[in-house]
Each structure stands twice: as C-alpha cells, then as structure tokens.
Design an enzyme around this catalytic site. Sequence first.
Site, PDB file in Angstrom:
ATOM      1  N   CYS A 248       0.851  -1.185   0.000  1.00 48.70           N
ATOM      2  CA  CYS A 248       0.000   0.000   0.000  1.00 48.70           C
ATOM      3  C   CYS A 248       0.889   1.238   0.000  1.00 48.70           C
ATOM      4  O   CYS A 248       1.942   1.261   0.630  1.00 48.70           O
ATOM      5  CB  CYS A 248      -0.888  -0.018   1.234  1.00 48.70           C
ATOM      6  SG  CYS A 248      -1.833   1.499   1.503  1.00 48.70           S
TER       7      CYS A 248
ATOM      8  N   HIS B 189      -8.353   2.675   5.345  1.00 51.88           N
ATOM      9  CA  HIS B 189      -7.685   3.979   5.449  1.00 51.88           C
ATOM     10  C   HIS B 189      -8.686   5.127   5.326  1.00 51.88           C
ATOM     11  O   HIS B 189      -8.599   6.117   6.052  1.00 51.88           O
ATOM     12  CB  HIS B 189      -6.618   4.114   4.360  1.00 51.88           C
ATOM     13  CG  HIS B 189      -5.391   3.292   4.605  1.00 51.88           C
ATOM     14  ND1 HIS B 189      -4.725   3.280   5.811  1.00 51.88           N
ATOM     15  CD2 HIS B 189      -4.700   2.460   3.784  1.00 51.88           C
ATOM     16  CE1 HIS B 189      -3.673   2.483   5.726  1.00 51.88           C
ATOM     17  NE2 HIS B 189      -3.638   1.967   4.519  1.00 51.88           N
TER      18      HIS B 189
ATOM     19  N   HIS C 155      -1.824   1.609   9.375  1.00 53.41           N
ATOM     20  CA  HIS C 155      -1.295   0.270   9.151  1.00 53.41           C
ATOM     21  C   HIS C 155      -1.096  -0.454  10.480  1.00 53.41           C
ATOM     22  O   HIS C 155      -0.787   0.154  11.505  1.00 53.41           O
ATOM     23  CB  HIS C 155       0.025   0.337   8.382  1.00 53.41           C
ATOM     24  CG  HIS C 155      -0.167   0.632   6.935  1.00 53.41           C
ATOM     25  ND1 HIS C 155       0.715   1.392   6.182  1.00 53.41           N
ATOM     26  CD2 HIS C 155      -1.158   0.281   6.074  1.00 53.41           C
ATOM     27  CE1 HIS C 155       0.281   1.482   4.950  1.00 53.41           C
ATOM     28  NE2 HIS C 155      -0.848   0.818   4.858  1.00 53.41           N
TER      29      HIS C 155
ATOM     30  N   HIS D 128      -8.717  -3.128   2.201  1.00 54.11           N
ATOM     31  CA  HIS D 128      -7.617  -2.481   2.928  1.00 54.11           C
ATOM     32  C   HIS D 128      -7.688  -0.963   2.774  1.00 54.11           C
ATOM     33  O   HIS D 128      -7.611  -0.220   3.762  1.00 54.11           O
ATOM     34  CB  HIS D 128      -6.285  -3.005   2.388  1.00 54.11           C
ATOM     35  CG  HIS D 128      -5.087  -2.310   2.952  1.00 54.11           C
ATOM     36  ND1 HIS D 128      -4.288  -2.847   3.933  1.00 54.11           N
ATOM     37  CD2 HIS D 128      -4.521  -1.104   2.654  1.00 54.11           C
ATOM     38  CE1 HIS D 128      -3.314  -2.006   4.235  1.00 54.11           C
ATOM     39  NE2 HIS D 128      -3.430  -0.941   3.452  1.00 54.11           N
ATOM     40  N   GLU D 129      -7.841  -0.485   1.542  1.00 56.07           N
ATOM     41  CA  GLU D 129      -7.850   0.961   1.306  1.00 56.07           C
ATOM     42  C   GLU D 129      -9.085   1.619   1.924  1.00 56.07           C
ATOM     43  O   GLU D 129      -9.023   2.761   2.374  1.00 56.07           O
ATOM     44  CB  GLU D 129      -7.774   1.253  -0.192  1.00 56.07           C
ATOM     45  CG  GLU D 129      -6.526   0.716  -0.881  1.00 56.07           C
ATOM     46  CD  GLU D 129      -5.230   1.208  -0.254  1.00 56.07           C
ATOM     47  OE1 GLU D 129      -5.228   2.296   0.369  1.00 56.07           O
ATOM     48  OE2 GLU D 129      -4.211   0.499  -0.374  1.00 56.07           O
TER      49      GLU D 129
END
Length: 508
Positions: free
Chosen positions: A80, A232, A238, A228-229
């Site tokens: 990432c 964020h 992380h 995952h993104e």
Amino acid sequence: MKVWILIVTALVTAHTARLSPQVVDPEGFLEKYGYLHHDHYLHNAVEVQSAIREFQWLSRLPVTGQLDGPTLKQMAEPRCGVSDEGSQQIWAQRVNVIFTGKRRLLHRGRRSAAKAEKWYKHHLTYQIVNWPRHLSLGSVRLAVRAAFQLWSNVSGLVFQEVPKGPADIRLAFYEGDHNDGVSNAFDGPGGTLAHAFLPRRGEAHFDMAERWTLNGHKGHNLFMVTAHEIGHTLGLEHSPVRHSLMSPYYRKLGRNLVLSWDDIIAVQQLYGKPLGDHPVRLPGQVLHAALQKWDFTELQKQQETTGLPLYCQGVFDAITMDQNETVLVFRGSVYWTISAEGTVSGPLSIRQRWSNLPQAIEAAAFSPLDSKWYFFKGKRIWRYTDSVLDPSFPRKSSELGLPRHPDCAFYYAPLGHMVLFKGSRYFVFDLKTLRQEPYYPRRLTDWTGVPQGTNGALTHRDGRLYLFRHQRFWRFDPGKVRVTREGQWAKNLSWTGCSNIPQSNNIL
C-alpha cells in the site's frame, strides 16, 4: 523497486556511513512511507537506523536496525502507498485502551496518536469513478460492495453506493502521476498497488497498470486491496499484527477470517459496535467462493452483451492447444475453447472437466508426446489422461525439480521436453522420467527477445511458439532462435477468436 537496486544502494549506504555521519535513504523508500521527515535525502545514521527498526517492527521482521536481506526483500514487495507515519503510536494507544480502558495521549513530533482522524457520521456514501479495462463494472461493483460490507458487519457504519453526484468516498483507477504529488505517482506492475486518504478527503486510488482479479492468483485480488484501502478512508493506520487486513503488505484471501481482532478493535474504537449482538465475520473461504460465483456470472453476462469472451480484453491465466488443434484459454475457474475453424465455446467450468483441480490454475500445457494434460498451481502439479487424474498425482513440484508458481508451461518440440518459465529463468522437464533435465535452470536470455512474466505459451500449427503477456504476444521462431514478431494478440491473431473488439469507454 528492484531488489538489486536496493542492494547496491545498501552497499553505498554502508560505505558512506563509515566515511561520514550522513547516509542515503534507499530510493527514498523510508522518506516516502513516513519513516524520515526532512526535505533532503541525506540523513543522520542514527535516524536511518531508527527508521529501519520501525519499518521492521511494522513488517514483523527481526528488529536489527540494519538493511539485511529479509528487510531488503520486504521493501521490494508490492504494498500500500499510504505512509506508515504514526502507525506504531496509534497501535500502541489501541492496545493501551484494551488493557486499561482509558485513552492515553501520546505526543510526538509528527502526528499525535491521540488525534486519529474519523468521520463524524455513521452513514457514508461511496462512488466508483472508473474501473480496470479487463474487469466488468458488475464485477468491480460486487467486489467493492463486499469490501464495504466487511467493515459494516463489525462496526456501527452503514455504506450506500451513489452512482452520480457527491459522495463521501470515491474509488478510482489511474496510471502514473495523477495529480496526487510525485510521491503518490503509480509505478506500473509491482511496487505500490494503491493508496488512500484519511477522512475527510475520502478517496482511494488504484494503479490501472496492475493486473486486478477476483479469483485467480495471477494478479492482485481487487476485493482484498479495496477492503484495505477502505480501512484507510475510515481513518485506520497500518497494523503490525500478523494476518491483519491493515498490514501495509496486502494479505491473500485464504481460509482465515479476513478481519483480524486488531482490525475490528481499530474500527470499533472509532465508530462503535454493530447493532446486532455479534459481529458477522466471514472466513476467507466463504468470500472466495462468493467471488468465484459472482465472477462466473459476470463473465456470462458480458459475453452475452458483447458477443466476446472476457479473455479477449487481455487477461487469462494460461493457454495451450490440444491434439485437435483446439486452443484452450483459462481464466479463474473457467476456460474457453477455440476450434481450428475459429469457433469459440465457453465459459466452461474447469472442475467439471478436470475434477480435483483447484479453483484457479497458474499454468497449463497439453503434451503431444504422451497425450496428457499438465496443470500447475502453487507448489503442486496435476497430470490427467483425458479427464482422469493419473495415479500418484498431484505431486509436489519440488520433488520433480520444478519451481513453485510458474509463469507458463508448454511442450517444446525442438527439445522434446516440457519447458517452464519462472521470472528470469527457464526449466526443462523430461516427461518420461518426470525429472528436470541436467544443467537447468538456465537464464531466459537464451530465448532472444522473449520478455519475463509471460502468462501463457503454445506452439501453433505454423510451428512457431507464441508467448503472451497481458494484451501483447511474441512469436518465437525455433529455427532462428529468436522473436520475429510481436503485437496485440487479440487484434493481430485471428485464431484467438477475438476479431472486431469494441473499444471500451469506461476508462477516464
């Protein structure tokens, strides 16, 4: 980022450190991901060692403070693009809350760990701006919806897609520099796969040049990277926890639960628990099966709409040709056949014809020498006579002297053996003894003009070897021992069944 470049840089770094207190940040890696904070690329040796220690901690490596082999290898892995700045402090605070029930303010020169960003509402909208060339919008929407639902299942958040107009979170695919700053420019296959912005900008960007997939293993799983993104965009940093979805290096979709305990605690500390009594935590195998089903349905829909199979857009896992000169193209859990007359059939289920095969394969080859089918996936090899699995198969590739995860496999008549490509090397496999030939593997440079990373190869009826990678092909002449032609296979090779391809209009 190439490992050999990092190694050379590390040697220069070590030499420079002995001569002066200034050392070099390897290719700006530590600077880019938030470990060093200066306007120039020369740093004090103590600073660099501290940054390396922090990187090793987050990557679950032995914390040595040195650019050792495992550290350099990890730096070269796809990851990432979001900075790791503040991850250690916020994670420490999260653990402190678990044990004490109280938030402890942790001040630092960079960002205060107590100031984790979040949305101040629980109903968020999202929008898919565009999508990759080789995936249908339907497939992308399903993967994105599942990724948002993953977080909604374990938190007090609700997500809604809005096709047009303003949205809290926007997802888009770009190539190279896309006005996010030089440090956020995408670098093509490998390296940084995606990056996202914390609330309240709410954007997630993905590298268009990557090979995105829903179910295959040649490429990057769009569902996992998107999930995952999204983390964020919700304000999560992380995580150093093994098997965490929020690790900076994307995990694979396996049998385990997709969200780790740390992922769940992180999102619940920001947005609370779901309304239900217990969070819904689906294991990876359930989601993988769902993605397989969705992808197959979308393949059928798109073929009915366009009249062309999805592989014509340049994505497949393997290709080979049988004794009847029928070409077989494999993608995920399905395959297509193209007869010698150019008739295309499919998509057909791989496992309905070859039972016991995994859901997706990495390489396939039919051998006219013994009239058998060979399939490769991970560390194993399967051999079939027609549709019947041969005794003693599947077998471990290592037992036969073959590599794991081959790029492609094909029978090569001039050698009378099967050949496997893997990275910069090739292997020659004796089908009679089931052993690798002596003096192999050798460098791929023996095959003049053939690139690395080909995802399929076959010898066609014209006697020439055709190798494929994404939308391009290379024709290798065994007599001249070199590539004699290359181009776009879907347009230039009529026997692929992909003539008159309509131009896609879904790319910005």
